[in-house]
Design an enzyme around this catalytic site. Structure first.
Site, mmCIF file in Angstrom:
data_model
loop_
_atom_site.group_PDB
_atom_site.id
_atom_site.type_symbol
_atom_site.label_atom_id
_atom_site.label_comp_id
_atom_site.label_asym_id
_atom_site.label_seq_id
_atom_site.Cartn_x
_atom_site.Cartn_y
_atom_site.Cartn_z
ATOM 1 N N ARG A 1 0.856 -1.220 -0.205
ATOM 2 C CA ARG A 1 0.250 0.054 -0.042
ATOM 3 C C ARG A 1 0.893 1.308 -0.056
ATOM 4 N NH1 ARG A 1 -4.183 2.527 4.095
ATOM 5 N NH2 ARG A 1 -5.785 3.317 2.522
ATOM 6 N N HIS B 1 0.499 4.300 -2.660
ATOM 7 C CA HIS B 1 0.182 5.789 -2.187
ATOM 8 C C HIS B 1 1.523 6.350 -2.602
ATOM 9 C CE1 HIS B 1 -3.304 5.454 0.815
ATOM 10 N NE2 HIS B 1 -3.355 4.358 -0.054
ATOM 11 N N HIS C 1 -5.797 -6.157 -2.359
ATOM 12 C CA HIS C 1 -6.668 -6.179 -1.375
ATOM 13 C C HIS C 1 -6.822 -7.841 -1.096
ATOM 14 C CE1 HIS C 1 -8.635 -1.874 -1.694
ATOM 15 N NE2 HIS C 1 -7.202 -1.880 -1.275
ATOM 16 N N ASN D 1 -3.539 8.403 4.841
ATOM 17 C CA ASN D 1 -2.579 7.358 5.245
ATOM 18 C C ASN D 1 -2.574 6.804 6.461
ATOM 19 O OD1 ASN D 1 -2.006 8.840 7.628
ATOM 20 N ND2 ASN D 1 0.039 9.562 7.077
#
Ligand code: HEM
Ligand SMILES: *[C@@H]1O[C@H](CO)[C@@H](O)[C@H](O)[C@H]1NC(C)=O
Ligand SMILES: *[C@@H]1O[C@H](CO)[C@@H](O)[C@H](O)[C@H]1NC(C)=O
Ligand SMILES: *[C@@H]1O[C@H](CO)[C@@H](O)[C@H](O)[C@H]1NC(C)=O
Ligand SMILES: CC(=O)N[C@H]1CO[C@H](CO)[C@@H](O)[C@@H]1O
Length: 333
Positions: free
Chosen positions: A69, A73, A200, A100
């Protein structure tokens, strides 16, 4: 004598860096990423990062979702340039943005530790952005996902600001058009977007990201009708109204610690945790891809590799742009 030797090595690595940079120039003159970027200047970089990832993974599985992740990001806000790693005493760096929240510290930790190990062998050569890309590749493979060759040659960014985050990261209530819009701004197709959402298959979401689907979905129905009924019961038990905001639920309840295609099985069964997950199945424009990825793991693996490589190219700085940070959490000057 000893000093002369070191000097000579430093000189040679500078020459090699320039040669690699020239090799990396595309036809249009713009620099590109290369699979063997550090072959001469820091040949052991991937082995060093792998060792740090393995050590961290033996301590906690959170290493896997945290690193994946973090990479996503970082890339979606000003490109894959390690801007997300910068620490600010004012609390206004990119990492301080509200989005975040579940960027677990373990992802940051991997890159910081790997960078220290790499600096000891090849000072000033390898960017933090590349170390994060290598680590993201490694955690996928080490948790059961496909292996692939990672492109390298990114430079570290010179800007990190929380104010640049809003609007650049997808939200859990996005519909298919909103997801496609944001991903296409990053040169990613709908198929890339569906494949990357397969990340995911590991990790958690806090209740607050999906409880609207349980208690306040629409004026017609408080419960999201696309939710599998027994799954909805499980979610309500885990996330009652006014739940502690720290409580989280597995994004993939079936195999939460394996990088596999069960994420897509879940979507077909109405067990996608986020609305932005389930919509990939309920929207007829993307349903066939979800069914394909649920049925053919090799199709998912191939699409995921393609999409990760494309994600790793988003907004990259190369050549003489940016810098090679010495410490990943601070700019060089
Ligand atoms: C398609 C649009 C996406 C949306 C709307 C989305 C949204 C979210 C949300 C809301 C969470 C839970 C955060 C929390 O509770 O604090 C989450 C977790 C996560 N996301 Fe995504 N995400 C998307 C795509 C991606 C992509 C492309 C990747 C990586 C390639 C990714 C990797 C992860 C991982 C691994 C977690 C679990 C983090 C953990 O357990 O620490 N996501 N995502
Ligand atoms: C971040 O952006 C805000 C608003 O543009 C600005 O006031 C602030 O100084 C910036 N912070 C840093 C560390 O650049
Ligand atoms: C809902 O979940 C149950 C229990 O796992 C499963 O047996 C059922 O097939 C699912 N329903 C749908 C519509 O897929
Ligand atoms: C998308 O691709 C184009 C053409 O290669 C490139 O100029 C642009 O910078 C890319 N955008 C991002 C966000 O990487
Ligand atoms: C991992 C991390 O840096 N988390 C920070 C995210 O931003 C909030 C403020 O919005 C900080 O409190 C966290 O420490």
């Amino acid at each position: 004598m000893e000093r002369a030797k070191v000097g000579k090595r430093g000189w040679w690595s500078a020459v090699v860096m320039v040669v690699v940079m020239v090799m990396a120039m595309g036809k249009g003159g713009e620099a590109q990423l290369l699979e063997n970027f550090y072959a001469f200047s820091c040949p052991n970089v991937e082995a060093i990062v792998r060792q740090v990832v393995l050590t961290k993974l033996s301590q906690t599985f959170v290493t896997v979702p945290a690193t994946l992740r973090l990479f996503f990001h970082d890339c979606f806000v000003q490109g894959c340039d390690a801007s997300i790693l910068i620490a600010s005493s004012n609390g206004d760096a990119e990492k301080d943005a509200p989005d975040n929240l579940s960027l677990a510290g373990d992802g940051f930790d991997i890159v910081i530790k790997a960078k220290q190990a790499v600096e000891a062998l090849c000072p000033g050569i390898v960017s933090c952005a590349d170390i994060l890309a290598i680590a993201a590749r490694d955690v996928v493979f080490l948790s059961g996902g496909p292996s692939f060759i990672v492109e390298l040659g990114r430079r570290d960014g010179l800007v990190s600001n929380a104010s640049l985050v809003p609007g650049n990261l997808p939200q859990p209530n996005f519909d298919l058009n909103q997801l496609n819009q944001l991903f296409s701004e990053n040169n990613l197709t709908q198929i890339d977007m569906i494949a990357l959402s397969g990340a995911h298959t590991v990790g958690f979401s806090h209740c607050g990201k999906f409880t609207n689907r349980l208690y306040s979905f629409s004026s017609a129905s408080t419960l999201d009708p696309s939710l599998n009924a027994s799954y909805a019961q499980q979610l309500m038990a885990a996330c009652p109204q006014n739940v502690d905001p720290n409580i989280a639920f597995d994004l993939d309840l079936i195999t939460p610690q394996t990088f596999d295609n069960f994420y897509y099985h879940n979507l077909v069964a109405g067990k996608g945790l986020l609305s932005s997950d389930e919509v990939l199945f309920t929207d007829p424009a993307s349903q066939s891809t979800v069914i394909d990825f649920a049925t053919n793991p090799s199709d998912f693996n191939a699409a995921f590799i393609t999409a990760m490589i494309k994600l790793g190219r988003v907004g990259v700085k190369t050549g003489l742009e940016g810098e090679i940070r010495t410490v990943c959490t601070t700019f060089n000057s």
